[in-house]
Design a protein around this motif. Structure first.
Motif, mmCIF file in Angstrom:
data_model
loop_
_atom_site.group_PDB
_atom_site.id
_atom_site.type_symbol
_atom_site.label_atom_id
_atom_site.label_comp_id
_atom_site.label_asym_id
_atom_site.label_seq_id
_atom_site.Cartn_x
_atom_site.Cartn_y
_atom_site.Cartn_z
ATOM 1 N N THR A 1 22.355 5.932 1.683
ATOM 2 C CA THR A 1 21.455 7.071 1.170
ATOM 3 C C THR A 1 20.724 7.763 2.537
ATOM 4 O OG1 THR A 1 19.557 5.623 1.040
ATOM 5 C CG2 THR A 1 21.164 5.966 -0.919
ATOM 6 N N GLY A 2 20.797 7.331 3.610
ATOM 7 C CA GLY A 2 20.131 7.608 4.717
ATOM 8 C C GLY A 2 18.707 7.694 4.750
ATOM 9 N N LEU A 3 17.981 6.853 3.692
ATOM 10 C CA LEU A 3 16.461 7.115 3.611
ATOM 11 C C LEU A 3 15.804 6.008 4.148
ATOM 12 C CD1 LEU A 3 16.323 8.199 -0.157
ATOM 13 C CD2 LEU A 3 16.232 9.652 1.712
ATOM 14 N N TYR A 4 14.868 6.280 4.643
ATOM 15 C CA TYR A 4 13.986 5.260 5.500
ATOM 16 C C TYR A 4 12.951 4.351 4.571
ATOM 17 C CZ TYR A 4 15.442 7.063 9.951
ATOM 18 O OH TYR A 4 16.226 7.693 10.915
ATOM 19 N N LEU A 5 13.054 3.064 4.776
ATOM 20 C CA LEU A 5 12.092 2.459 4.101
ATOM 21 C C LEU A 5 10.716 2.964 4.579
ATOM 22 C CD1 LEU A 5 11.427 0.285 1.868
ATOM 23 C CD2 LEU A 5 11.367 -1.463 3.837
ATOM 24 N N ALA A 6 9.785 3.383 3.672
ATOM 25 C CA ALA A 6 8.328 3.655 3.954
ATOM 26 C C ALA A 6 7.173 2.949 3.228
ATOM 27 C CB ALA A 6 8.120 5.014 4.208
ATOM 28 N N MET A 7 5.999 2.977 3.678
ATOM 29 C CA MET A 7 4.954 2.486 2.832
ATOM 30 C C MET A 7 3.703 3.679 2.883
ATOM 31 S SD MET A 7 2.718 -1.103 3.262
ATOM 32 C CE MET A 7 3.989 -1.896 2.536
ATOM 33 N N SER A 8 3.100 3.840 1.852
ATOM 34 C CA SER A 8 2.170 4.829 1.677
ATOM 35 C C SER A 8 0.820 4.290 1.935
ATOM 36 C CB SER A 8 1.936 5.279 0.343
ATOM 37 O OG SER A 8 1.504 4.557 -0.716
ATOM 38 N N LYS A 9 -0.024 5.084 2.099
ATOM 39 C CA LYS A 9 -1.526 4.438 2.358
ATOM 40 C C LYS A 9 -1.795 3.525 1.343
ATOM 41 C CE LYS A 9 -6.148 5.974 3.600
ATOM 42 N NZ LYS A 9 -6.977 7.170 4.060
ATOM 43 N N ARG A 10 -1.498 3.487 0.068
ATOM 44 C CA ARG A 10 -1.909 2.711 -0.813
ATOM 45 C C ARG A 10 -1.119 1.353 -1.096
ATOM 46 N NH1 ARG A 10 -2.452 6.120 -6.396
ATOM 47 N NH2 ARG A 10 -3.494 4.104 -7.094
ATOM 48 N N GLY A 11 0.003 1.377 -0.322
ATOM 49 C CA GLY A 11 0.950 0.307 -0.025
ATOM 50 C C GLY A 11 2.009 0.289 -1.074
ATOM 51 N N THR A 12 2.432 1.573 -1.545
ATOM 52 C CA THR A 12 3.659 1.767 -2.185
ATOM 53 C C THR A 12 4.732 1.974 -1.386
ATOM 54 O OG1 THR A 12 2.207 2.755 -4.101
ATOM 55 C CG2 THR A 12 4.657 3.125 -4.079
ATOM 56 N N LEU A 13 5.969 1.366 -1.789
ATOM 57 C CA LEU A 13 7.145 1.529 -0.923
ATOM 58 C C LEU A 13 7.939 2.649 -1.613
ATOM 59 C CD1 LEU A 13 8.382 -2.319 -0.691
ATOM 60 C CD2 LEU A 13 7.352 -0.687 1.087
ATOM 61 N N PHE A 14 8.427 3.522 -0.741
ATOM 62 C CA PHE A 14 9.591 4.488 -1.028
ATOM 63 C C PHE A 14 10.676 4.890 0.092
ATOM 64 C CE2 PHE A 14 6.075 6.319 1.215
ATOM 65 C CZ PHE A 14 6.416 7.343 1.982
#
Length: 223
Positions: A144-157
């Protein structure tokens, strides 16, 4: 004459110095050393002067001299071994599937949803793990070419663009599994970890702890 004699004695201890006594005064006559001794002395002086001028350590057998070493610094070859033993890992890329201790493969689909799957060869679970600095990695889904990221609230996207939220501290735990903690975000001063629960669903980063099996991942080579 005294300094030259001492230096010559230091470099050529086997030189035969003789003295003769005149009737009116006593003088010390030093016979000229052979041409080979002059050559040895000249080369020693040249090496000493060159090393001090350039700030380089003398070369070791089979090695180039170390350049740019300031005068007064110990030119021990342990410095050379230390440099070779701790190479910077920036730019290192690995293709892996992150297999959790809960027996799920981490995956990112096209919509950016982060999930876990038990399918071993699922396309969205193949990750490119790139070292962006020592101990810090960026994780991207190859399909998919998408990077694993984490928001300030700790949610993965899954993120289309690479950003500081995509940086994770990679650590090898005592059981051989890896943990991935957000480099940017913390919750109450505590690290937030990438985590998949017993149903393969991502957990909020602040609800996971380093010792929880849900945060433990084994980077597996693609088959």
């Amino acid at each position: 004459m005294y300094r030259w004699t001492s230096f010559a004695l230091h470099l050529c201890p086997k030189l035969n110095f003789r003295s003769t006594t005149a009737a009116t005064s006593t003088r010390t006559f030093v016979p000229l050393p052979p041409a080979s001794s002059f050559t040895l002395i000249w080369l020693s002086l040249l090496l000493f002067t060159t090393g001090r001028a350039t700030g380089a350590c003398p070369p070791r057998a089979g090695h180039e001299p170390l350049q740019g070493v300031e005068s007064g610094i110990n030119c021990s070859w342990t410095l050379e071994r230390h440099t070779r033993s701790y190479n910077h890992l920036e730019g290192d890329v690995r293709l892996r599937r992150l297999y959790s201790a809960n027996k799920f493969f981490l995956c990112i689909d096209k919509s950016g949803k982060v999930d876990g799957t038990r399918r071993k060869n699922y396309a969205d679970s193949l990750m490119e793990i790139r070292s962006v600095s020592v101990g810090v990695v960026a994780i991207k889904s190859v399909s998919t070419g998408l990077y694993l990221a984490m928001s300030k609230r700790g949610t993965l996207f899954g993120s289309v663009k690479y950003s500081p939220s995509c940086k994770f501290k990679e650590r090898i735990e005592e059981n051989g599994y890896n943990t991935y903690a957000s480099l940017r975000w913390k919750h109450g001063g505590r690290q937030m970890f990438v985590s998949l629960n017993g149903r393969g669903k991502p957990r909020r980063g602040h609800k996971a702890r380093r010792r929880h099996p849900s945060t433990h991942f084994l980077p597996m080579l693609p088959s």
